[in-house]
Scaffold this motif. Structure first.
Motif, PDB file in Angstrom:
ATOM      1  N   TYR A  46     -21.891  35.249 120.591  1.00 23.39           N
ATOM      2  CA  TYR A  46     -22.147  33.692 121.421  1.00 23.39           C
ATOM      3  C   TYR A  46     -22.162  34.388 123.070  1.00 23.39           C
ATOM      4  O   TYR A  46     -22.486  33.369 123.596  1.00 23.39           O
ATOM      5  CB  TYR A  46     -20.709  33.122 121.189  1.00 23.39           C
ATOM      6  CG  TYR A  46     -20.574  32.087 119.965  1.00 23.39           C
ATOM      7  CD1 TYR A  46     -21.549  31.021 119.779  1.00 23.39           C
ATOM      8  CD2 TYR A  46     -20.053  32.696 118.928  1.00 23.39           C
ATOM      9  CE1 TYR A  46     -21.644  30.107 118.425  1.00 23.39           C
ATOM     10  CE2 TYR A  46     -20.064  31.908 117.488  1.00 23.39           C
ATOM     11  CZ  TYR A  46     -20.971  30.855 117.350  1.00 23.39           C
ATOM     12  OH  TYR A  46     -21.097  30.177 116.370  1.00 23.39           O
TER      13      TYR A  46
ATOM     14  N   SER B 107     -25.799  34.747 123.075  1.00 26.42           N
ATOM     15  CA  SER B 107     -26.423  33.395 123.044  1.00 26.42           C
ATOM     16  C   SER B 107     -26.080  32.684 124.349  1.00 26.42           C
ATOM     17  O   SER B 107     -26.963  31.786 125.010  1.00 26.42           O
ATOM     18  CB  SER B 107     -25.785  32.749 122.044  1.00 26.42           C
ATOM     19  OG  SER B 107     -26.014  33.156 120.597  1.00 26.42           O
TER      20      SER B 107
ATOM     21  N   GLY C  38     -29.747  29.177 116.096  1.00 30.61           N
ATOM     22  CA  GLY C  38     -29.235  30.308 116.792  1.00 30.61           C
ATOM     23  C   GLY C  38     -30.361  30.575 117.657  1.00 30.61           C
ATOM     24  O   GLY C  38     -31.635  29.965 117.459  1.00 30.61           O
TER      25      GLY C  38
ATOM     26  N   SER D  88     -34.884  26.291 122.337  1.00 28.97           N
ATOM     27  CA  SER D  88     -35.634  26.944 121.006  1.00 28.97           C
ATOM     28  C   SER D  88     -37.264  27.075 121.329  1.00 28.97           C
ATOM     29  O   SER D  88     -37.829  28.000 120.619  1.00 28.97           O
ATOM     30  CB  SER D  88     -35.566  26.416 119.659  1.00 28.97           C
ATOM     31  OG  SER D  88     -34.107  26.438 119.485  1.00 28.97           O
TER      32      SER D  88
ATOM     33  N   SER E   3     -23.163  37.383 114.845  1.00 27.62           N
ATOM     34  CA  SER E   3     -22.648  36.429 115.446  1.00 27.62           C
ATOM     35  C   SER E   3     -22.476  36.772 116.886  1.00 27.62           C
ATOM     36  O   SER E   3     -21.430  37.653 117.079  1.00 27.62           O
ATOM     37  CB  SER E   3     -21.612  35.718 114.954  1.00 27.62           C
ATOM     38  OG  SER E   3     -21.049  34.681 115.533  1.00 27.62           O
TER      39      SER E   3
ATOM     40  N   THR F  68     -31.451  33.647 118.837  1.00 32.86           N
ATOM     41  CA  THR F  68     -31.923  35.191 118.882  1.00 32.86           C
ATOM     42  C   THR F  68     -33.298  35.392 117.844  1.00 32.86           C
ATOM     43  O   THR F  68     -33.943  36.004 118.077  1.00 32.86           O
ATOM     44  CB  THR F  68     -31.193  36.241 118.388  1.00 32.86           C
ATOM     45  OG1 THR F  68     -30.727  35.841 116.898  1.00 32.86           O
ATOM     46  CG2 THR F  68     -29.803  36.388 119.165  1.00 32.86           C
TER      47      THR F  68
ATOM     48  N   HIS G 108     -35.137  31.111 113.292  1.00 33.57           N
ATOM     49  CA  HIS G 108     -33.753  31.148 113.008  1.00 33.57           C
ATOM     50  C   HIS G 108     -33.346  30.190 111.998  1.00 33.57           C
ATOM     51  O   HIS G 108     -33.771  29.101 112.176  1.00 33.57           O
ATOM     52  CB  HIS G 108     -33.064  31.002 114.376  1.00 33.57           C
ATOM     53  CG  HIS G 108     -31.761  31.837 114.397  1.00 33.57           C
ATOM     54  ND1 HIS G 108     -31.355  32.966 115.100  1.00 33.57           N
ATOM     55  CD2 HIS G 108     -30.562  31.585 113.472  1.00 33.57           C
ATOM     56  CE1 HIS G 108     -30.058  33.347 114.900  1.00 33.57           C
ATOM     57  NE2 HIS G 108     -29.730  32.480 114.082  1.00 33.57           N
TER      58      HIS G 108
ATOM     59  N   SER H 277     -21.599  29.175 112.385  1.00 33.40           N
ATOM     60  CA  SER H 277     -21.813  28.107 113.129  1.00 33.40           C
ATOM     61  C   SER H 277     -21.350  26.619 112.468  1.00 33.40           C
ATOM     62  O   SER H 277     -20.597  25.806 113.145  1.00 33.40           O
ATOM     63  CB  SER H 277     -23.355  27.855 113.303  1.00 33.40           C
ATOM     64  OG  SER H 277     -23.717  29.007 114.278  1.00 33.40           O
TER      65      SER H 277
ATOM     66  N   SER I 119     -34.979  29.414 118.399  1.00 32.36           N
ATOM     67  CA  SER I 119     -35.124  29.649 117.055  1.00 32.36           C
ATOM     68  C   SER I 119     -36.490  29.582 116.816  1.00 32.36           C
ATOM     69  O   SER I 119     -36.958  29.926 115.605  1.00 32.36           O
ATOM     70  CB  SER I 119     -34.470  28.368 116.379  1.00 32.36           C
ATOM     71  OG  SER I 119     -35.055  27.130 116.680  1.00 32.36           O
TER      72      SER I 119
ATOM     73  N   ASP J 198     -24.372  33.823 109.607  1.00 31.12           N
ATOM     74  CA  ASP J 198     -24.315  33.340 110.839  1.00 31.12           C
ATOM     75  C   ASP J 198     -24.399  31.692 110.912  1.00 31.12           C
ATOM     76  O   ASP J 198     -23.625  30.802 111.735  1.00 31.12           O
ATOM     77  CB  ASP J 198     -25.232  33.864 111.965  1.00 31.12           C
ATOM     78  CG  ASP J 198     -26.398  33.671 111.891  1.00 31.12           C
ATOM     79  OD1 ASP J 198     -27.215  33.095 112.745  1.00 31.12           O
ATOM     80  OD2 ASP J 198     -27.001  33.862 110.881  1.00 31.12           O
ATOM     81  N   THR J 199     -25.328  31.176 109.941  1.00 31.58           N
ATOM     82  CA  THR J 199     -25.390  29.703 109.898  1.00 31.58           C
ATOM     83  C   THR J 199     -24.034  28.995 109.514  1.00 31.58           C
ATOM     84  O   THR J 199     -23.556  28.086 110.094  1.00 31.58           O
ATOM     85  CB  THR J 199     -26.480  29.413 108.933  1.00 31.58           C
ATOM     86  OG1 THR J 199     -27.801  29.873 109.502  1.00 31.58           O
ATOM     87  CG2 THR J 199     -26.568  27.934 108.730  1.00 31.58           C
TER      88      THR J 199
END
Length: 620
Positions: free
Chosen positions: A545, A548, A270, A318, A543, A272, A265, A485, A294, A481-482
């Motif tokens: 959450y 997550s 992240g 991660s 994204s 996923t 990731h 965040s 990640s 998505d980074t």
């Protein structure tokens, strides 16, 4: 708030702010678990792009982040509450007793010597069993000792296996859909490493049991001469790799063959494994599902059989999350146990480099090679001696029988499907009925505060590292998505960060109190099995959450408090997706975790299945 109760809060007068009860005065027995209610939109494609535009807007962005944080009680916890404890800016541990039934391997010794020492205390290796006919194989994956036997007995050579690895990587990349496990791969360099290893075996002079073992390195760890990109499109342009990270250098001294830089990731931000830059690594058990992140590429490579071990980093689960979702072992060590020099996040307070492996045995051998604190951490953290369990000891079963396992039942069962926690519970019952160990009920207060303190800690530290590049105009080169965040992380204030460190001290107290009663804490590793990959998330990211939060539900103590933790596969759900059991240990208690994990692994071996996407590189 999840895991809290009125007992954690002091009385307030009039309009005075709320105040937390000093941690030593909290009545833990009165705490009642309350499932967290995380609120955030699920976004992909155009909706993610539009939301990001609003988040990065100078006018609307602060309003949106304020609403998101308010919905999740963050201002109430961090800015409107008096927290009486002083901050804990990195994990601080009380002195720990030496674990029972362990062997000192000496962290100042050469990695080869440490690995050789650890090898002496593994159960005997029986090639007649491990090399039985296919129909009789009592195992899923080839282990490090299988490769070592094959090389030493002339069954195969590292050069032959290298060709199988190259063919496997090409096959995965050409699949429909592709399974991009590696960001950087150089077949010619792999052949050169394998040829050098083959010559050492021909000359009867292998460097160690790890000689000729194929290992992948996550793309946020330096492995010379490969570039380190952190799975971005540009980081290698501003970060020059001049030498191996310390953990990589230690493996290289043992003769390891490095496959390449594994997918992840982007920048580890992240859980996923989604990555639009290089493609999203897919779960070998079900290619329409995420690997988790990640460390997505490392988990997929080990799970698919292309290597026995990979090295990842774990700052928010991660290593453990992708290992659990892909049906392998993920072993996060105590914060500071391994020298992080040469890792992109080496200045953080929550992250460690750790092995993902097909077996507990292999995790133990690689851990023996890479462990060893940096000089400054020896001064500040005062690590206990580096140990491994003596699995040959006549007292091994007695030691296992004396283990007390902590279980916070209400939290344990807070999962998306009760099948997950029931499978983990069955594994614990089997462990107890076999060895006589006991399960003790524990309570861990302020779990929601722990989650908040962790996201502020890792978020602020990540944003601090990336802010110069962010401000220098690189913002648009990150994935959507980074950037989402980072927009949230950039909104955290110094007040938020310091308050989070005060909460860190409270959470540490609660866990150290629990460890006065128990030896390990057991949870499911994740609150859900591998989630499906939305097709709309492949090009522009995602994204989510809420997903997550389910994936991270049980892993945060390992990072915020720096505690060692390991995930072991214990079965599958109705869809055939792996389920992992997590064991959390005392500070510096890696050896005890490995002992219990090895027992769980052995008891649950028949409940594990090989993934649908599997490549047998020893018999290819």
């Amino acid at each position: 708030m999840g895991g809290s109760s009125s007992t954690g809060w002091g009385k307030t007068k009039g309009s005075s702010p709320r105040a937390m009860t000093p941690v030593e005065e909290v009545d833990i027995s009165a705490v009642r678990y309350k499932p967290p209610t995380l609120q955030a939109p699920h976004l992909t494609g155009f909706s993610l792009r539009a939301f990001l535009w609003l988040m990065e807007s100078p006018l609307l962005g602060p309003l949106i982040t304020s609403v998101l944080k308010s919905q999740n009680n963050m201002p109430q916890m961090l800015q409107q509450t008096v927290i009486p404890e002083r901050p804990m800016y990195y994990p601080e541990y009380p002195p720990q007793d030496l674990e029972p039934g362990v062997v000192l391997v000496g962290e100042d010794r050469h990695p080869v010597e440490r690995v050789h020492e650890a090898l002496q205390y593994l159960p005997p290796y029986d090639p007649s069993v491990r090399w039985a006919t296919e129909e009789k194989l009592p195992f899923l994956y080839w282990k490090i000792r299988d490769f070592a036997h094959a090389y030493r007995s002339g069954i195969t050579t590292p050069s032959v296996v290298a060709e199988h690895v190259i063919a496997g990587v090409e096959e995965w990349n050409n699949k429909k859909p592709p399974m991009p496990m590696l960001i950087y791969f150089n077949a010619d360099d792999l052949r050169r490493q394998a040829e050098a290893s083959t010559k050492r075996f021909e000359q009867g002079n292998p460097m160690s049991i790890l000689d000729g073992i194929f290992v992948a390195i996550k793309d946020d760890i330096d492995c010379f001469p490969y570039p380190t990109k952190g799975a971005t499109t540009f980081f290698d342009q501003i970060h020059t790799v001049e030498k191996d990270a310390v953990c990589v250098a230690r493996l290289r001294k043992c003769g390891v063959i490095f496959i390449g830089k594994a997918n992840m990731h982007e920048l580890g931000l992240g859980v996923t494994g989604n990555n639009p830059n290089y493609g999203t690594a897919r779960n070998p058990h079900s290619v329409d599902r995420y690997t988790g992140g990640s460390s997505s590429g490392p988990a997929a490579l080990v799970s698919s059989g292309l290597c026995s071990v990979a090295i990842g980093t774990d700052g928010g689960g991660s290593v453990r999350i992708p290992s659990a979702l892909c049906g392998i072992v993920g072993f996060k060590t105590t914060y500071g146990r391994t020298d992080m020099t040469g890792v992109l996040c080496d200045a953080g307070t929550v992250e460690v480099a750790s092995p993902l492996a097909s077996s507990v045995e292999d995790a133990m051998l690689v851990y023996s090679a890479i462990a060893g604190s940096r000089p400054m951490d020896k001064l500040t953290l005062r690590p206990s001696p580096l140990c491994v369990p003596n699995l040959l000891s006549p007292d091994n079963n007695n030691i296992l029988g004396s283990v007390k396992i902590g279980k916070y039942t209400e939290w344990f069962h807070d999962v998306s499907d009760r099948e997950i926690s029931s499978t983990c519970e069955d594994a614990l019952k089997l462990l107890c009925s076999t060895f006589g160990c006991q399960i003790e009920e524990i309570i861990l207060p302020e779990l929601e505060e722990m989650r908040t303190a962790h996201v502020v800690s890792i978020g602020s530290e990540s944003f601090c590292d990336l802010n110069p590049h962010y401000k220098a105009g690189r913002r648009t080169e990150f994935t959507l998505d980074t950037r989402t965040s980072l927009a949230l992380f950039g909104s955290f204030s110094s007040t938020d960060y310091v308050a989070s460190q005060c909460i860190r001290r409270r959470i540490m107290h609660y866990h150290m109190e629990a460890f006065k009663k128990v030896d390990v804490i057991a949870t499911p590793t994740t609150g859900m099995t591998a989630p499906k990959i939305p097709p709309s998330a492949l090009k522009s990211g995602e994204s989510d959450y809420v997903v997550s939060a389910y994936l991270m539900r049980f892993i945060i103590a390992g990072n915020l408090l720096g505690l060692p933790a390991i995930t072991v596969p214990v079965g599958h759900d109705k869809q055939g997706l792996p389920i992992g059991l997590q064991l959390i240990g005392r500070p510096w208690g890696e050896a005890s975790l490995l002992r219990v994990a090895a027992a769980v692994e052995d008891l649950c071996l028949k409940k594990r299945n090989r993934p649908a996407a599997f490549y047998d590189i020893l018999k290819a």
